[in-house]
Scaffold this motif. Structure first.
Motif: not given
Length: 471
Positions: A336-350
């Motif tokens: 929201t703050r940086h107005a980026k269309a990022v919807e999630g985090i991949c399982d490996e990164a989590v």
């Protein structure tokens, strides 16, 4: 036909000719005008429909203008009130303004003065509304929730809630970046002082030369550069909560005045006289204050004064099961703050984040997520978007677990096994070897649900009796 978007002005006077004259004048200026011959009728109108400005006479039979003003400010405080006085003096009008009136006009009324007063009142109302909206937006942006469902975090919050209901001084202990200020706000928001000020001060960020003045205030001319009197943080927190972060950094000469403020409820501004204050104190430190007392750097009497309700804020490595929840929270915040269309985090990164030791605690996790959001090239954060130290396969080495005295042995065992499994990346035989237990012990605890390991899937085989046996 009236304009539904036009501001509405309510005129109240017991003289019909004044009502008629003001209605004509204000209608020509584009205002919607309502009239009332007395205070009770005016209140009926205010309860029934929105009004932006009310013009009322002060001298009326029955309910006076002052009484009407008090009722309006109680029922619809957002309405700006202009009073009319016929006596050529301002005493009555000044009294009305003390009760909440915005302005006054003198009789005999002048068209320009009335119109100007109404427009200024409307301008003020717009500014107040905008200020209220900006404050609400700022509060929404800056408000930080405490995220976590781990047992250790739930226990911490429960203790904080219990402490919040009292006026006892709370000492928050923990490493940097664990969220001590956030917990201090949590205590304030669950306390009887929630509607009063919360004043946060980082003692380590203030130079010693001005720390005393910042905390206790000063009078004009108290020192070079003191061109006007200024209240200190204690006075700003009067009736509310004062949060002193990094209290272990306060020099000894200031500690004396802190002790008096706690003991007597009094502060002495630099160059001024003692004044009483009513505050609730919450302190925080990442130092071991008992060691500071032994070393002579912290007063023992002050330590006992602030150590009434000590609460230890757990480091993130002791509640790694909260990492996915925190990561999701920061993801939504920074997209929201940086107005980026990022919807999630991949399982490996989590998984990588959940296996990292986080020496910088929640603050380090927050910075890592903001970096990942900014650098993400797709709609999902990938491993390559994380900081290099998280991607280092040796990042888990040297991880330490700490436990609060009194932690149930079953909980200690559970966390030790889970953390060792994370370190060995699910290799149960290696984990068992490191812990000095049988591999079967780990499988048994996995089967019972006492510990979790996403890489483990129970397998069924047939024994001699044809019954399923889980291995």
């Amino acid at each position: 036909m009236s304009d539904p978007s036009a501001p509405t002005v309510l005129v109240v006077d017991d003289e019909a000719n004044i009502l008629e004259a003001l209605q004509k004048v204000l209608n020509k200026e584009g205002f919607e005008v309502l009239t009332a011959g007395n205070g009770r009728r005016a209140l009926e109108i205010l309860r029934r429909q929105p009004v932006q400005v009310m013009i009322t006479d002060l001298r009326m039979p029955g309910m006076t203008g002052d009484d009407l003003l008090k009722a309006v400010k109680a029922i619809t405080p957002e309405v700006e009130v202009i009073v009319m006085t016929a006596y050529g003096t301002v005493e009555n009008a000044v009294e009305a303004m003390k009760l909440g009136a915005y302005d006054f006009v003198s009789k005999p009324l002048k068209r320009a003065a009335v119109v100007s007063a109404v427009r200024k009142a409307l301008d003020k109302q717009v500014l107040v509304a905008e200020n209220r909206e900006l404050k609400a937006q700022l509060a929404a942006v800056t408000k930080r929730d405490i995220i976590g469902n781990s047992q250790v975090m739930r226990a911490t919050l429960e203790m904080a809630r219990q402490a919040a209901n009292s006026s006892a001084t709370v000492l928050l202990l923990g490493e940097s970046g664990t969220g001590k200020e956030l917990l201090a706000r949590y205590i304030h928001e669950h306390s009887p002082r929630v509607n009063q000020a919360f004043v946060a001060t980082n003692c380590a960020a203030l130079p010693e030369s001005i720390l005393e003045s910042e905390l206790f205030g000063h009078e004009k001319g108290a020192f070079t550069g003191a061109v006007r009197a200024r209240p200190g943080r204690f006075q700003e927190a009067d009736a509310g909560t004062l949060f002193l972060d990094e209290i272990g950094e306060v020099p000894l000469q200031v500690q004396v005045k802190l002790l008096r403020a706690l003991q007597e409820g009094e502060v002495e501004p630099v160059g001024g006289r003692t004044t009483s204050v009513d505050f609730r104190l919450v302190c925080a430190t990442n130092r071991d204050l008992t060691d500071e007392v032994k070393a002579g750097r912290f007063r023992e009497d002050l330590f006992y004064r602030i150590n009434v309700v000590p609460i230890r804020v757990p480091p993130l490595r002791d509640r790694l099961e909260d990492v996915p929840l925190l990561a999701d929270h920061f993801l939504r915040m920074y997209t929201t703050r940086h107005a980026k269309a990022v919807e999630g985090i991949c399982d490996e990164a989590v998984e990588m984040m959940a296996n990292y030791g986080w020496p910088g605690n929640v603050r380090e996790l927050e910075n890592a997520l903001e970096r990942a959001v900014v650098l993400a090239r797709g709609s999902v954060i990938q491993v390559d978007d994380l900081p290099p130290e998280l991607r280092d396969p040796q990042a888990g080495h040297g991880r330490q677990l700490t436990f609060t005295v009194g932690t149930p042995l079953e909980e200690v065992e559970r966390r030790m096994i889970m953390e060792t499994l994370k370190f060995t990346r699910g290799d149960k035989r290696l984990a068992a070897d490191l812990l000095g237990i049988a591999t079967r012990t780990i499988y048994r605890k996995l089967e019972s649900g006492l510990i979790r390991d996403e890489s483990y899937t129970p397998q069924k085989s047939k024994d001699g009796d044809g019954k399923g046996v889980i291995h």
